[in-house]
Write a protein that holds these residues in place. Structure first.
Motif, PDB file in Angstrom:
ATOM      1  N   ARG A 140       0.834  -1.202   0.000  1.00 55.62           N
ATOM      2  CA  ARG A 140       0.000   0.000   0.000  1.00 55.62           C
ATOM      3  C   ARG A 140       0.874   1.260   0.000  1.00 55.62           C
TER       4      ARG A 140
ATOM      5  N   ALA B 297       2.586   1.660  -3.435  1.00 55.27           N
ATOM      6  CA  ALA B 297       1.649   2.121  -4.464  1.00 55.27           C
ATOM      7  C   ALA B 297       1.219   3.568  -4.188  1.00 55.27           C
TER       8      ALA B 297
ATOM      9  N   PHE C 135       1.746   6.772  -6.531  1.00 54.19           N
ATOM     10  CA  PHE C 135       0.625   7.646  -6.911  1.00 54.19           C
ATOM     11  C   PHE C 135       0.977   9.120  -6.674  1.00 54.19           C
TER      12      PHE C 135
ATOM     13  N   LEU D 123       1.169  11.865  -9.489  1.00 56.24           N
ATOM     14  CA  LEU D 123       0.211  12.978  -9.416  1.00 56.24           C
ATOM     15  C   LEU D 123       0.976  14.301  -9.475  1.00 56.24           C
TER      16      LEU D 123
ATOM     17  N   LEU E  38      -5.816  22.292  -6.683  1.00 53.27           N
ATOM     18  CA  LEU E  38      -6.511  21.157  -6.061  1.00 53.27           C
ATOM     19  C   LEU E  38      -5.534  20.006  -5.812  1.00 53.27           C
TER      20      LEU E  38
ATOM     21  N   TRP F 292      -4.073  18.844  -2.153  1.00 51.11           N
ATOM     22  CA  TRP F 292      -4.370  17.467  -1.724  1.00 51.11           C
ATOM     23  C   TRP F 292      -3.085  16.758  -1.311  1.00 51.11           C
TER      24      TRP F 292
ATOM     25  N   ARG G 265      -0.001  11.773   6.230  1.00 53.66           N
ATOM     26  CA  ARG G 265      -0.863  10.637   6.603  1.00 53.66           C
ATOM     27  C   ARG G 265      -0.474   9.390   5.808  1.00 53.66           C
TER      28      ARG G 265
ATOM     29  N   GLY H 255     -13.497  17.734  -4.876  1.00 45.00           N
ATOM     30  CA  GLY H 255     -12.251  17.538  -5.624  1.00 45.00           C
ATOM     31  C   GLY H 255     -11.256  16.725  -4.823  1.00 45.00           C
ATOM     32  N   ASP H 256     -11.114  17.050  -3.535  1.00 47.16           N
ATOM     33  CA  ASP H 256     -10.199  16.285  -2.677  1.00 47.16           C
ATOM     34  C   ASP H 256     -10.627  14.822  -2.610  1.00 47.16           C
TER      35      ASP H 256
ATOM     36  N   ILE I 267      -9.661  12.891  -5.743  1.00 44.33           N
ATOM     37  CA  ILE I 267      -8.252  12.483  -5.796  1.00 44.33           C
ATOM     38  C   ILE I 267      -7.988  11.365  -4.783  1.00 44.33           C
ATOM     39  N   ALA I 268      -8.600  11.475  -3.597  1.00 44.62           N
ATOM     40  CA  ALA I 268      -8.427  10.408  -2.600  1.00 44.62           C
ATOM     41  C   ALA I 268      -8.926   9.077  -3.156  1.00 44.62           C
TER      42      ALA I 268
ATOM     43  N   THR J 249      -9.164   8.267  -6.334  1.00 48.83           N
ATOM     44  CA  THR J 249      -8.251   7.840  -7.393  1.00 48.83           C
ATOM     45  C   THR J 249      -7.021   7.159  -6.782  1.00 48.83           C
ATOM     46  N   HIS J 250      -6.542   7.737  -5.670  1.00 50.76           N
ATOM     47  CA  HIS J 250      -5.413   7.130  -4.951  1.00 50.76           C
ATOM     48  C   HIS J 250      -5.751   5.703  -4.537  1.00 50.76           C
ATOM     49  N   GLU J 251      -6.925   5.551  -3.927  1.00 50.00           N
ATOM     50  CA  GLU J 251      -7.317   4.215  -3.465  1.00 50.00           C
ATOM     51  C   GLU J 251      -7.489   3.241  -4.626  1.00 50.00           C
TER      52      GLU J 251
ATOM     53  N   TRP K 248      -5.901   3.324  -7.377  1.00 49.61           N
ATOM     54  CA  TRP K 248      -4.575   2.927  -7.863  1.00 49.61           C
ATOM     55  C   TRP K 248      -3.937   1.875  -6.954  1.00 49.61           C
TER      56      TRP K 248
ATOM     57  N   ASN L  44     -11.995   6.797   4.080  1.00 52.11           N
ATOM     58  CA  ASN L  44     -10.960   7.639   3.483  1.00 52.11           C
ATOM     59  C   ASN L  44     -11.582   8.712   2.588  1.00 52.11           C
TER      60      ASN L  44
ATOM     61  N   ARG M 262     -13.453  11.244   4.791  1.00 49.15           N
ATOM     62  CA  ARG M 262     -12.543  12.160   5.484  1.00 49.15           C
ATOM     63  C   ARG M 262     -12.337  13.425   4.641  1.00 49.15           C
TER      64      ARG M 262
END
Lengths: 354, 80
Positions: free
Chosen positions: A8, A11, A15, A19, A74, A78, A85, B15-16, B19-20, B22-24, B26, B73, B76
């Protein structure tokens, strides 16, 4: 010390890296690349007062029509909010045995002196620099989380080996050929300490920082290298160390984290601790006087306004040559190193007759 | 019932969250690729084994816990 980031975490870092790389392309959008905050922000002179709030308000109004800018902001915000975290999550999924290995790695040839009664300065205590969740001390192994997972895996990979080369170049820029004793202020997890040790292998190195957790990672790094670093938990502006002990007194990327008044105190303390004839070395980010108006906006917005660097602008608008000279240093020079003029390095001498 | 459950001021959080998410996605796609490669290399997976698989109670519980973490997630970001 060997370790592997688990699936995790690996990956997630992949990411973040992509990004960042993909969203950085948005900077080439004409609306962003062409933004010009005006002539008075072209190479602004250190020590002068400019209305940065008005400049940022005006440029933000212009940029608010740009879809590329909105998406870039954005993505970057982010990443700022998420990276700490994600790093802590990556640590949490690593084998339990790693904690024991990290504890064991604190034993060795280097030493760490904690200061349990130290009153942490208000500008530092509890503030999450770079918007990094948990700050410098918010986790039992935050030194490893920052020094390895964030600095090496996240930032270091995006910059492909450039970071250590910059530190080596800064260490080599000192106006002292073979210092016997070196003091580093604000060593964090010991990245620049390692560059100093590599450049001056015969020097005795003392390094201090406010963060106990970061110092612990510096301790592991020193031990891993078989070095005998003396690490101290102390404030750079009030070290409590004996005067005139060090041939070279230095710092890397520390002053832009300090309020102006504290920066002055640290410079005075550097002078006090430097031996007569000893050298000053301060490596840090570029001052606004070295940047174009567009670059000033760019650095100011992404660091000062949204980046969790509350003293960046104060640093970038301070005349550090004057500040070092007023502390007593002579032959002071402030210049960017290498092709990209980074980092900016301030060098000087304490008069031999002092 | 209003169709506008999110207010205009929620748009940054949306928007956040995107992206969160999209992270997951991936992280999962990475893990899936790793697993499929390992299993194929070991000769364990038949070509249609994943497509037709039905989880039992134990796997369902494990999937449920991971799904909850995934949803939290995203929430959040929406509730920050």
């Amino acid at each position: 010390m060997g370790y592997q980031v688990q699936q995790r975490g690996r990956a997630s870092i992949d990411f973040l890296t992509d990004l960042r790389r993909c969203s950085n392309r948005l900077e080439a959008d004409p609306a962003i690349a062409g933004i010009n905050p005006g002539a008075i922000f072209d190479h602004p002179q250190a020590g002068t007062k400019l209305d940065f709030v008005s400049m940022q308000t005006k440029t933000l109004r212009l940029l608010s029509d740009s879809e590329a800018f909105r998406v870039l902001r954005l993505c970057r915000e982010w990443m700022l909010a998420a990276h700490g975290r994600i790093a802590m999550e990556a640590f949490a999924e690593m084998p339990v045995a790693l904690s024991a290995e990290l504890d064991a790695a604190k034993s060795g040839s280097s030493t760490l002196q904690y200061a349990p009664d130290l009153t942490l300065p208000a500008y530092w205590d509890g503030y999450e620099f770079h918007r990094s969740s948990g700050g410098w001390d918010g986790h039992d192994y935050m030194g490893f989380v920052h020094g390895e997972l964030i600095h090496f895996h996240m930032v270091g990979r995006a910059l492909a080996g450039v970071l250590h080369a910059q530190r080596l170049a800064a260490a080599e820029a000192a106006l002292y050929d073979a210092p016997e004793r070196i003091l580093e202020m604000g060593c964090a997890s010991g990245q620049f300490t390692a560059a100093l040790a590599g450049t001056y292998p015969n020097a005795r190195i003392t390094a201090l920082d406010l963060s106990a957790r970061q110092l612990e990672q510096a301790l592991r790094r020193g031990n891993e290298q078989g070095a005998s670093w003396s690490l101290l938990q102390a404030a750079a502006e009030q070290t409590g160390l004996k005067a005139a002990q060090y041939d070279l007194v230095c710092s890397y990327a520390v002053f832009h984290e300090l309020p102006r008044a504290v920066a002055e105190q640290v410079m005075v303390e550097k002078f006090r601790l430097c031996k007569p004839g000893g050298a000053l070395l301060m490596a840090d980010v570029k001052p606004y006087s070295s940047l174009s108006a567009h670059e000033v906006w760019n650095a100011d917005f992404w660091n000062q306004v949204v980046g969790g660097d509350p003293h960046w602008r104060e640093y970038a608008m301070t005349d550090f040559i004057a500040l070092a000279e007023s502390a007593g240093f002579v032959n002071v020079v402030w210049q960017g190193l290498g092709q990209y003029h980074y980092p900016y390095v301030l060098t000087g001498r304490k008069p031999a007759s002092h | 019932m209003s169709a506008n459950r999110l207010k205009p001021e929620d748009i940054d959080k949306l928007g956040d969250a995107l992206i969160a998410l999209t992270h997951e996605v991936w992280v999962l796609r990475d893990r899936q690729k790793v697993l499929e490669r390992l299993l194929a290399d070991a000769g364990v997976l038949a070509p249609d084994a994943v497509q037709g698989f039905q989880p039992d109670d134990s796997l369902n519980a494990e999937l449920g816990a991971e799904r909850e973490a995934l949803i939290n997630n995203v929430l959040r970001a929406l509730s920050a």
